[in-house]
Motif scaffolding. Structure first.
Motif, PDB file in Angstrom:
ATOM      1  N   ALA A   1       0.832  -1.207   0.000  1.00 14.01           N
ATOM      2  CA  ALA A   1       0.000   0.000   0.000  1.00 14.01           C
ATOM      3  C   ALA A   1       0.868   1.259   0.000  1.00 14.01           C
ATOM      4  N   VAL A   2       1.987   1.213   0.702  1.00 17.52           N
ATOM      5  CA  VAL A   2       2.926   2.335   0.678  1.00 17.52           C
ATOM      6  C   VAL A   2       3.520   2.473  -0.720  1.00 17.52           C
ATOM      7  N   GLY A   3       3.911   1.359  -1.307  1.00 18.48           N
ATOM      8  CA  GLY A   3       4.495   1.373  -2.642  1.00 18.48           C
ATOM      9  C   GLY A   3       3.555   1.886  -3.713  1.00 18.48           C
ATOM     10  N   LEU A   4       2.252   1.709  -3.498  1.00 14.63           N
ATOM     11  CA  LEU A   4       1.255   2.212  -4.445  1.00 14.63           C
ATOM     12  C   LEU A   4       0.833   3.656  -4.135  1.00 14.63           C
ATOM     13  N   GLY A   5       1.303   4.200  -3.010  1.00 19.21           N
ATOM     14  CA  GLY A   5       0.939   5.557  -2.629  1.00 19.21           C
ATOM     15  C   GLY A   5      -0.379   5.651  -1.899  1.00 19.21           C
ATOM     16  N   GLU A   6      -0.947   4.523  -1.478  1.00 21.26           N
ATOM     17  CA  GLU A   6      -2.222   4.517  -0.754  1.00 21.26           C
ATOM     18  C   GLU A   6      -2.046   4.937   0.698  1.00 21.26           C
ATOM     19  N   ILE A   7      -0.867   4.693   1.249  1.00 22.64           N
ATOM     20  CA  ILE A   7      -0.535   5.060   2.624  1.00 22.64           C
ATOM     21  C   ILE A   7       0.809   5.759   2.585  1.00 22.64           C
ATOM     22  N   LYS A   8       0.947   6.836   3.356  1.00 20.85           N
ATOM     23  CA  LYS A   8       2.214   7.562   3.433  1.00 20.85           C
ATOM     24  C   LYS A   8       3.104   6.933   4.501  1.00 20.85           C
ATOM     25  N   VAL A   9       4.401   7.002   4.280  1.00 25.38           N
ATOM     26  CA  VAL A   9       5.365   6.425   5.217  1.00 25.38           C
ATOM     27  C   VAL A   9       5.152   6.968   6.621  1.00 25.38           C
ATOM     28  N   ASP A  10       4.895   8.264   6.757  1.00 29.17           N
ATOM     29  CA  ASP A  10       4.748   8.846   8.090  1.00 29.17           C
ATOM     30  C   ASP A  10       3.427   8.493   8.772  1.00 29.17           C
ATOM     31  N   GLU A  11       2.535   7.802   8.089  1.00 26.91           N
ATOM     32  CA  GLU A  11       1.282   7.337   8.704  1.00 26.91           C
ATOM     33  C   GLU A  11       1.454   5.995   9.423  1.00 26.91           C
ATOM     34  N   ILE A  12       2.529   5.294   9.138  1.00 21.39           N
ATOM     35  CA  ILE A  12       2.715   3.941   9.679  1.00 21.39           C
ATOM     36  C   ILE A  12       2.785   3.911  11.207  1.00 21.39           C
ATOM     37  N   PRO A  13       3.548   4.787  11.867  1.00 20.69           N
ATOM     38  CA  PRO A  13       3.567   4.730  13.335  1.00 20.69           C
ATOM     39  C   PRO A  13       2.174   4.849  13.958  1.00 20.69           C
ATOM     40  N   GLY A  14       1.329   5.693  13.415  1.00 23.39           N
ATOM     41  CA  GLY A  14      -0.035   5.837  13.928  1.00 23.39           C
ATOM     42  C   GLY A  14      -0.854   4.565  13.756  1.00 23.39           C
ATOM     43  N   LEU A  15      -0.663   3.877  12.637  1.00 20.78           N
ATOM     44  CA  LEU A  15      -1.369   2.611  12.419  1.00 20.78           C
ATOM     45  C   LEU A  15      -0.896   1.551  13.402  1.00 20.78           C
ATOM     46  N   ILE A  16       0.401   1.499  13.634  1.00 19.54           N
ATOM     47  CA  ILE A  16       0.959   0.509  14.559  1.00 19.54           C
ATOM     48  C   ILE A  16       0.487   0.779  15.981  1.00 19.54           C
ATOM     49  N   GLU A  17       0.397   2.041  16.374  1.00 16.44           N
ATOM     50  CA  GLU A  17      -0.033   2.401  17.728  1.00 16.44           C
ATOM     51  C   GLU A  17      -1.475   2.013  18.006  1.00 16.44           C
ATOM     52  N   LYS A  18      -2.296   1.876  16.987  1.00 18.61           N
ATOM     53  CA  LYS A  18      -3.706   1.508  17.197  1.00 18.61           C
ATOM     54  C   LYS A  18      -3.864   0.070  17.663  1.00 18.61           C
ATOM     55  N   ARG A  19      -2.862  -0.770  17.430  1.00 16.62           N
ATOM     56  CA  ARG A  19      -2.822  -2.158  17.904  1.00 16.62           C
ATOM     57  C   ARG A  19      -4.035  -2.985  17.493  1.00 16.62           C
ATOM     58  N   THR A  20      -4.513  -2.751  16.284  1.00 18.31           N
ATOM     59  CA  THR A  20      -5.590  -3.564  15.734  1.00 18.31           C
ATOM     60  C   THR A  20      -5.365  -3.731  14.233  1.00 18.31           C
ATOM     61  N   PRO A  21      -5.458  -4.955  13.725  1.00 17.34           N
ATOM     62  CA  PRO A  21      -5.218  -5.167  12.293  1.00 17.34           C
ATOM     63  C   PRO A  21      -6.305  -4.573  11.399  1.00 17.34           C
ATOM     64  N   HIS A  22      -7.418  -4.161  11.983  1.00 16.41           N
ATOM     65  CA  HIS A  22      -8.533  -3.627  11.191  1.00 16.41           C
ATOM     66  C   HIS A  22      -8.195  -2.297  10.525  1.00 16.41           C
ATOM     67  N   VAL A  23      -7.144  -1.622  10.981  1.00 14.71           N
ATOM     68  CA  VAL A  23      -6.759  -0.337  10.393  1.00 14.71           C
ATOM     69  C   VAL A  23      -5.785  -0.515   9.224  1.00 14.71           C
ATOM     70  N   LEU A  24      -5.350  -1.740   9.007  1.00 10.65           N
ATOM     71  CA  LEU A  24      -4.353  -2.016   7.966  1.00 10.65           C
ATOM     72  C   LEU A  24      -5.013  -2.316   6.626  1.00 10.65           C
ATOM     73  N   PRO A  25      -4.266  -2.119   5.538  1.00  9.99           N
ATOM     74  CA  PRO A  25      -4.774  -2.546   4.224  1.00  9.99           C
ATOM     75  C   PRO A  25      -4.845  -4.072   4.172  1.00  9.99           C
ATOM     76  N   PRO A  26      -5.483  -4.633   3.150  1.00 11.13           N
ATOM     77  CA  PRO A  26      -5.595  -6.092   3.061  1.00 11.13           C
ATOM     78  C   PRO A  26      -4.222  -6.764   3.089  1.00 11.13           C
ATOM     79  N   MET A  27      -4.183  -7.929   3.723  1.00 13.89           N
ATOM     80  CA  MET A  27      -2.930  -8.661   3.803  1.00 13.89           C
ATOM     81  C   MET A  27      -2.547  -9.248   2.446  1.00 13.89           C
ATOM     82  N   ALA A  28      -1.276  -9.486   2.279  1.00 17.64           N
ATOM     83  CA  ALA A  28      -0.761 -10.105   1.061  1.00 17.64           C
ATOM     84  C   ALA A  28      -1.186 -11.571   1.035  1.00 17.64           C
TER      85      ALA A  28
END
Length: 135
Positions: free
Chosen positions: A67-94
């Motif tokens: 998702a980062v490679g496609l530009g759907e998520i910005k690199v600086d958004e990742i820490p916020g996603l990790i802090e939420k501690r729930t996989p529901h905030v992530l893009p679909p798994m590979a």
């Protein structure tokens, strides 16, 4: 453990018959530089509970990097996603295709799995203290 994940990109390139099921085909081009920059947020010892969903930690991380490679998520958004501690905030798994276990290290007592596969199996790696097989 060391995992490897193979991604093939390009609209016209479909995996060969030998690669089918062994590579994830992503039809778009990925921004590898952004993906590499994003890895700094998922390397090292930290709370990865965001990625622990039904044993699919690596696949969730690869889906995030895609998702980062496609530009759907910005690199600086990742820490916020990790802090939420729930996989529901992530893009679909590979998908599972493309994921390979490379090495398993058990410390000084046992050899790395790649050595075990290519040479011989030491008795202490295969048999636990109670006689049960660990492999």
């Amino acid at each position: 453990r060391t995992y490897y994940y193979r991604i093939q990109t390009g609209e016209s390139q479909q995996p060969s018959i030998f690669e089918q099921g062994r590579v994830w085909h992503v039809p778009a081009q990925l921004d590898i530089d952004k993906m590499q920059a994003a890895t700094r947020h998922i390397i090292g010892r930290q709370d990865f509970s965001t990625f622990r969903a039904a044993g699919c930690q690596v696949r969730l991380m690869v889906g995030l990097l895609k998702a980062v490679g496609l530009g759907e998520i910005k690199v600086d958004e990742i820490p916020g996603l990790i802090e939420k501690r729930t996989p529901h905030v992530l893009p679909p798994m590979a998908p599972a295709s493309g994921l390979f276990l490379g090495d398993v290290h058990y410390g000084d007592e046992c050899m790395a799995m790649d050595y075990v596969y290519h040479h011989h199996l030491r008795k202490e790696c295969a048999i636990g203290e109670n006689g049960d097989s660990d492999l």
